[in-house]
Design an enzyme around this catalytic site. Structure first.
Site, short mmCIF file in Angstrom:
data_model
loop_
_atom_site.label_atom_id
_atom_site.label_comp_id
_atom_site.label_asym_id
_atom_site.label_seq_id
_atom_site.Cartn_x
_atom_site.Cartn_y
_atom_site.Cartn_z
N HIS A 179 6.07 6.90 10.89
CA HIS A 179 5.53 6.70 9.55
C HIS A 179 4.90 8.04 9.15
O HIS A 179 3.68 8.16 9.06
CB HIS A 179 4.49 5.58 9.59
CG HIS A 179 3.98 5.17 8.26
ND1 HIS A 179 4.56 5.56 7.07
CD2 HIS A 179 2.91 4.40 7.91
CE1 HIS A 179 3.88 5.04 6.07
NE2 HIS A 179 2.88 4.36 6.55
N ARG A 228 0.82 -1.20 0.00
CA ARG A 228 0.00 0.00 0.00
C ARG A 228 0.86 1.26 0.00
O ARG A 228 0.71 2.14 -0.85
CB ARG A 228 -0.88 -0.02 1.24
CG ARG A 228 -1.82 1.16 1.37
CD ARG A 228 -2.52 1.09 2.71
NE ARG A 228 -3.02 -0.26 2.92
CZ ARG A 228 -4.04 -0.77 2.26
NH1 ARG A 228 -4.68 -0.05 1.39
NH2 ARG A 228 -4.42 -2.02 2.48
N THR A 229 1.78 1.33 0.92
CA THR A 229 2.62 2.52 1.03
C THR A 229 3.50 2.69 -0.21
O THR A 229 3.62 3.78 -0.76
CB THR A 229 3.50 2.44 2.30
OG1 THR A 229 2.65 2.28 3.44
CG2 THR A 229 4.33 3.69 2.47
N LYS A 257 23.94 -8.83 1.13
CA LYS A 257 25.40 -8.94 0.97
C LYS A 257 26.13 -8.17 2.07
O LYS A 257 27.35 -7.97 2.00
CB LYS A 257 25.82 -8.42 -0.40
CG LYS A 257 25.32 -9.27 -1.56
CD LYS A 257 25.82 -8.76 -2.90
CE LYS A 257 25.09 -9.47 -4.05
NZ LYS A 257 25.29 -8.78 -5.33
N ARG A 301 11.56 2.29 3.49
CA ARG A 301 10.90 1.52 4.55
C ARG A 301 11.92 0.53 5.09
O ARG A 301 12.57 -0.17 4.30
CB ARG A 301 9.73 0.74 3.97
CG ARG A 301 8.99 -0.09 5.00
CD ARG A 301 7.71 0.57 5.29
NE ARG A 301 6.79 -0.14 6.10
CZ ARG A 301 5.53 0.27 6.27
NH1 ARG A 301 5.11 1.33 5.64
NH2 ARG A 301 4.71 -0.38 7.05
#
Lengths: 307, 307, 307
Positions: B129, B51-52, B80, B101
């Protein structure tokens, strides 16, 4: 139709033209922002490599083109048992050019044989990664202003590192190149590089195991990672690893116009304290990677700069 | 260069300008369709959040820009062992702005410290957020016409819900805001919110455990999920959960111009029978999320509306 | 607002118009390169299908639109327990049209009921895959110049293959179509196809188990895979499988203007030696898939060719 499968697919002259184009792109970026309008790049990454994939995508977007593809084999049809030959014939219906990363050596070559669009090898197993080599060449030329008359230090795992082997192969085509090969004895360049590439081309080279000793002579220092699992025993690893970590103290031994490169990602082989040194060029190198891929896409698509 | 790492990074005045721009975008969408031509957004999602991520991508595409990135850590170089600091320095060569995120609190802050491009925190662990908070503010202002003089009901898990904490922090900056905090006793807002945020700012608030009782006074009802695993025992959960499910019957107790918001995804805390109520605004909220992200991208890139 | 959920959602006349548009797109591709400027396609793939997803994305990019979405459920909010109904209402805020692939039959239908944008079923479980059927129709019409008066051979697993069932359903709407159904006895078309589709529409058909025998009469040979696990025992599989592998020898039995189609991916049911035969049209079929999806997106978005 041309592909790019091996670092030496382009002749010395063609490589020069490509690097010239990349340089012009760097200097006149906005003039190239629409040259690939309506063209599509397919990024076919059968194993993940964010850096390389995003570099290709940034390159195509910078040219005004668009991008489709997949970023790992999980989300591809490969799991249904389709051959690379069949996949590329279908992808040829979807895109104008493709960049392929594959865990199997030779997969991009197979693809090229069946493809209706130019194929760029974006890394096939431990085999080849030609756009890294082109990035390295552009970085050196941009930073030093030339690809001749240079003393290049290559440091770290010179035995297994394909990046280093490709770069040596590419640089021996230029004049008056001297290599200083810096590694623990266990990780020296393979015999065929020494014989078939360096000696066969009459290239001057020295092998040494001290980075400190090498520093004062270098025009370029190309660092690579020394992986613990490459060593025969833990003892050797502990004894040797610090010798191959570049730090501020070692940088003091180097020339003022020496530049440090690294294919990235680094783990700890370059201390973060070096990052602010104006000679640390490994992040700038990522930017050159975008320019050279832009030039490559244009070249393979036979797209020209607008007059 | 500005970043957006915390919901309060923008002053009250700057937030007002951002919301004004978002409002103008809503009203005149086509006029903004080329303002970010040639600009690239990198979506760096170290944990999935469709969604974001898609909201950011839709925002950038609406502005005429393009998008590259990854949607989970699996397909990134994080595996890595590369540091966030190194990754962002490379991404700065590929894109003009990024949304990150990350499961670790503070990762976007680290990125911002090394970045050559604006960094938007798209959620860092249970921490912040900020674009959700901006979305909530725009939703409330658009639906009610103001951010002052409002009685805001917050319902559900008020103890662990970062969305709720951020929204409270953002709303206490406006005048004459009254909160009704509706939750089971186990899930009340933390003490620091009560003391350092609400009482310290002289904000009127009531804590109650009945959604029914709260309904008649509300201008906005902000619903969140009550997760079973937050309860001390199954018995309490079963006893309490129905009290916090919004249904038609509860909606009858509310004002005609009260609006229901929810950060989504919902599971069952809002009955689907409420979806057709004209006061159900939680899907419209997703649309506001696109407008506010468009405004944010423009603000951070210092791009203006064409005259 | 129209959706495409089943292959027969479009009437015979509407299908004809769609195929006409696809044909015009093939002939005049550059004229369509901006018709969807500013439009966004969401590719919602709850299970991976690279070929189908990339075909949709290529189609939208060819029309000048852009693309966002996800390529597997892992990187979507589905894992958080969100319903398809809620997801599509949010996606309706992000995109102008969507293509949905879902492992559950009927999921795209549910989505369509709640969607604010046209929904294209890109495959729902073993149920429907209408854009494959449209691709097949366009391929046949383009290769043979007509959809009437044809003898169509369908070969392989006719019992479980949804592609074959959909194609039969679509072709019985045309005049003077004759089917030759070639399969091992275990894998014949289901009774309801024989009775409710073929006999109910007075369609001439022959069932046979020899591909060799069928070859001379065919105008189109539609190959599908015979999966080992479909057989009752290994013995039958070994005995029968070679009969259903198309090779050069079998191709010699066919007409000069017979064309071979296959939904792909193939495994070994068409020998690679056939690929160079000018009648092998299964890779060209992938190209038709792009054209027909371009026509479909335009139709559902009610976008017209510029005058």
């Amino acid at each position: 139709m041309r592909h790019l499968l091996n670092p030496l697919d382009f002749s010395l002259e063609e490589t020069g033209q490509l690097l010239d184009l990349a340089k012009d792109i760097e200097d006149n970026l906005p003039e190239y922002s629409h040259v690939c309008n309506g063209k599509k790049l397919a990024t076919l990454f059968y194993e993940p490599s964010t850096r390389t994939r995003l570099s290709f995508e940034a390159a195509m977007l910078n040219l005004g083109g668009s991008v489709l593809g997949f970023s790992s084999a999980d989300s591809s049809s490969a799991s249904k048992g389709e051959s690379v030959a069949d996949t590329i014939r279908v992808i040829s219906c979807y895109a104008d050019i493709c960049a392929m990363r594959h865990p199997k050596e030779g997969a991009p070559l197979v693809a090229a044989n069946y493809s209706g669009i130019p194929v760029i090898n974006a890394g096939d197993g431990g085999h080849q990664h030609p756009t890294q080599t082109l990035t390295d060449l552009l970085s050196i030329r941009s930073l030093k202003g030339r690809l001749n008359d240079l003393t290049i230090g290559l440091c770290g795992d010179l035995k297994f590192g394909r990046t280093v082997h490709s770069l040596i192969n590419a640089l021996v085509r230029y004049e008056n190149i001297k290599f200083i090969l810096i590694s623990p004895p266990e990780l020296r360049v393979p015999e065929y590089i020494r014989e078939d590439v360096l000696r066969a081309n009459n290239i001057e080279f020295i092998e040494m195991d001290s980075l400190d000793d090498a520093m004062p002579d270098l025009d370029i220092l190309y660092m690579t990672r020394v992986q613990k699992e490459r060593f025969f025993n833990e003892e050797d690893y502990i004894r040797l690893k610090d010798c191959y970590i570049l730090d501020k103290k070692k940088m003091k031994l180097a020339k003022e116009d020496m530049y440090v490169l690294h294919p990235l990602p680094r783990v700890n082989e370059i201390s973060v304290e070096v990052d602010d040194d104006k000679r640390a060029a490994y992040f700038k190198q990522a930017q050159y990677g975008v320019y050279v891929r832009m030039a490559l896409i244009m070249t393979l698509l036979e797209v020209n700069k607008p007059c």
